[in-house]
Every structure is written in C-alpha cells, then in structure tokens.
Write a protein that holds these residues in place. Structure first.
Motif: not given
Length: 418
Positions: A77-78, A108, A111-112, A84, A81, A115
């Motif tokens: 996930l890092f 966005t 990905v959010g 982006l 992100t 998370w």
C-alpha cells in the motif's frame, strides 16, 4: 454497522457482508470496457457512471465500516500510494486534460479504499472466497450472454472469440477472470477448503469459457502460476504432490494426442509472422519507445490516459506505465512486485502463501501483453488480495502464568470425623 469479533486464533474476523460488498464494488469498478458490442447497446457514459459510482460507494462503505480509519501499513500500500505522485504531477504538469485528472481521482479512491480494508488483512482466506465468488458471478453473466445471444457473444470482429454480450467485456478480460477463478479454486481444493464437487462446479465452466476466449496470455499465466503455487506446497501437502504428478502425466498425454489441435488453438489462425509480431503489438511498442520525449515526460510520464499510443492499444503494462507515469512509475511498480514476491518467498509454506504466489506470478506474466499495473484495475485488485494473504497473522496472546500451588491453611482443612 457490523462489529468485529476475534476468532479463536486471535485474528479479527471481518464484517463479512460489508467487506464482501466493498470488494464487490471494487470488482464492478474494474469491469469498465468499450471493446465489445452488447445485445442492448450501453452508452459509454452510463458504463463510466456505473463503474465510478461503484468506486465512490465502495470508499464510502469502507469508511462507514472503519470510521476510526484503523489501517495496517505495508510495503504494497505504501508503494501503491507512492505511485500517485508521478500520476498526479504528470497529469497536472503536462496538462493532459480533464480525463487524466479524473483517472487520478479514481486511482486515489481505489487506493484509499484498499487502505481502509487493510484493517482486516490477516493472512486468512476470507478475501479469497469473496474474490472467487464475485468473479465467478461475472463469468456466469458472460455465460448467460452466450446462451441468450451466441452471435453477439462470438463476434466475427474478434475472430469468433468470446466477449460479453450483456456487459461489454473483451476476450482478454474474460480469460483473465476465468484463469484467476480456476487457479484459486484449485488451490482451495488442494488445501481442503472446498469439496471436489464444489470445485468442479466452478472450474469446469471457467475452463470452457477460457478456451472460448482463445486468450493465450491467460492460459499460459494460469499454467505457470499454478505450477509455482503448487510447487510451494509440494513439500508439505500430499494432495499437492498427487495433483502435480497427475497434472504432469495428463499434460504429457495431451501434448502427444492433441498436439496439433493445441497448436492450432494457440495460433488462432494467425501466420507465423503475425504471431512473432504479437498480433501487431510490437509495432506499437517500437513506435512508443522511438517517440521523442522531454525530460519531464521521460521521468514523470504524460499523465494517466486510456493506455493507448497513436490511437492503438499499448497492451503492455510496463510500457503503459512508462508512457503515463514515466521512469518513476516503472521503478515503483517493479518495487511493488519485487516486495510482494520477496515477502512471499520468506513466508513459511501455507495455502495463503500459495494463493499469493499464484496471483503475483499471474499478474507478472500477464503484464507483458496486458495493461493495468499502473492504474485502478483488476490486476491491482489481484495484487491487493495477494498482499492481504501475505500479512503475518497477529500472535495469539500469551497464556497467563500458572500460580504456584499453595497448601490450604490449617483452619480450612477438614478433619476426619470418626
């Protein structure tokens, strides 16, 4: 709102209905396509409204289930992100237009949502079951379209390959879904998480649909990824060893008996020159690499687009990322796959690890002739599932220490009455 409950092994059980709904909305978001004609023509604007609305609903529902925004940080996930950054900068700096900014917003939100769902990533198989059921439902929709309108589902403009007649899905999309559903179901069967009859109900129709799509990448990806995944279980699973042995035997017999038919299916009626040129893909790749670029476009890309160059599809994830997110995007995506693969190799043998290895290998193989690693897509959803499977489960709380045994006080002892 569904409350969380701790399982007997210390894991946090996800709110099944809510999480399955969020995952299903993410699947719906990745189904957008404009390459096939349906029985009833669906306007492209309506498809975009449905898919984007599904993503917004997924993010809102995930936030409602996880209002305190409890997350489980990880390398996947890092890095996702981090991807982006070049996407947004190139879309704004190069002035790629409203479409690029719209795709940045979509990525966005995608990905959010991941998370927010990461709170329940614990290495369990709950998300695998959601994944299989949801994509099998998509395959059922494809089969229904084939039954209702076989002429539309097997059009001449695709060389008689299977497409979505009720919802616009291309042969590579259907092949991808069939391959992933088949591979994960086979692994669940080997891990004794489903019955043979239940697996046959899913695998047999999925393989039939895969064969009707004539998708070579999906077929090769399924075979190679399954070999890697089952190989990771061979030392610890007798069922995996038996399946592997029978699979090798059946493959050898099929190669001898049906060699010419398999070769004809693989070539799809193409000439050797056209096959070597990857159905014209190599010409687009050469033109993309030879096109002049500024330093900014080389480093950051030209902004998120429709994965085409000169009006023709790129059909290669790495070149698509290079075109739209530059060298920075290529490095981030490569690091993402390396991180997932490295973690998978360090995990002890297990069914979760085997499923993750299957998904990672399949996505890596498909990236050569398919796009999707740099934008919200089914491939990123597959990799997100793999990341969730590789999360180390929380350790069970230690048992309280036993108190030393002390004899009862003299006044509490009972004396024998004679």
């Amino acid at each position: 709102m569904t409350a969380d409950h701790a399982g007997p092994d210390g894991r946090t059980a996800p709110p099944a209905k809510a999480v399955a709904t969020v995952w299903g909305l993410l699947v719906l978001n990745t189904l957008g396509s404009a390459g096939a004609k349906t029985v009833v023509a669906i306007p492209r604007s309506l498809i975009q409204m449905v898919t984007m609305g599904a993503l917004v609903a997924a993010f809102a529902l995930a936030l409602a289930v996880n209002p305190r925004v409890r997350i489980r940080p990880g390398a996947f996930l890092f890095l996702l992100t981090l991807l982006l950054v070049p996407s947004v900068i190139s879309s704004v700096y190069v002035a790629a237009g409203f479409g690029a900014l719209f795709r940045c917003v979509r990525l966005t939100l995608f990905v959010g949502t991941l998370w927010l769902l990461s709170r329940w990533w614990d290495g369990g198989l709950a998300f695998v079951r959601h994944h299989v059921r949801l994509y099998f439902a998509v395959l059922v929709l494809v089969a229904a379209g084939l039954a209702v309108a076989p002429g539309t589902a097997l059009p001449e403009y695709y060389g008689g390959r299977l497409v979505g007649a009720l919802w616009p899905l291309t042969p590579p999309q259907i092949g991808q879904y069939a391959a992933v559903v088949t591979g994960l179901t086979v692994l669940l069967l080997l891990g004794r998480r489903t019955t043979g009859a239940g697996a046959a109900v899913v695998v047999v129709p999925a393989l039939v649909l895969l064969a009707m799509t004539h998708t070579r990448t999906a077929t090769l990806g399924l075979v190679i990824a399954l070999v890697v995944a089952i190989g990771s279980l061979v030392l610890t699973s007798g069922a995996a060893r038996r399946f592997f042995a029978w699979a090798v035997l059946c493959a050898a017999v099929a190669a001898v008996v049906f060699g010419s038919a398999l070769r004809a299916w693989f070539l799809r009626g193409q000439s050797q020159e056209n096959f070597a040129n990857l159905t014209g893909r190599a010409k687009v790749w050469d033109a993309l690499l030879d096109a002049p670029r500024t330093t900014g476009e080389t480093v950051l890309g030209t902004g998120l687009g429709d994965k085409s160059f000169g009006g023709l599809p790129i059909d290669n994830s790495w070149l698509a990322v290079y075109d739209e997110q530059g060298l920075i995007g290529v490095v981030v995506v490569a690091a993402l796959l390396v991180a997932l693969g490295g973690v998978a190799l360090l995990r002890p043998p297990s069914l979760s690890r085997a499923c993750a290895l299957f998904l990672i290998c399949y996505c890596a193989i498909s990236s050569y002739t398919e796009v999707g690693l740099g934008d919200a897509s089914a491939y990123l959803l597959h990799l997100a599932l793999a990341a969730g499977l590789l999360v180390a489960p929380p350790a069970a709380p230690p048992a309280p220490p036993e108190l030393p045994h002390r004899p009862a006080p003299r006044w509490a002892r009972t004396s024998e009455v004679t």
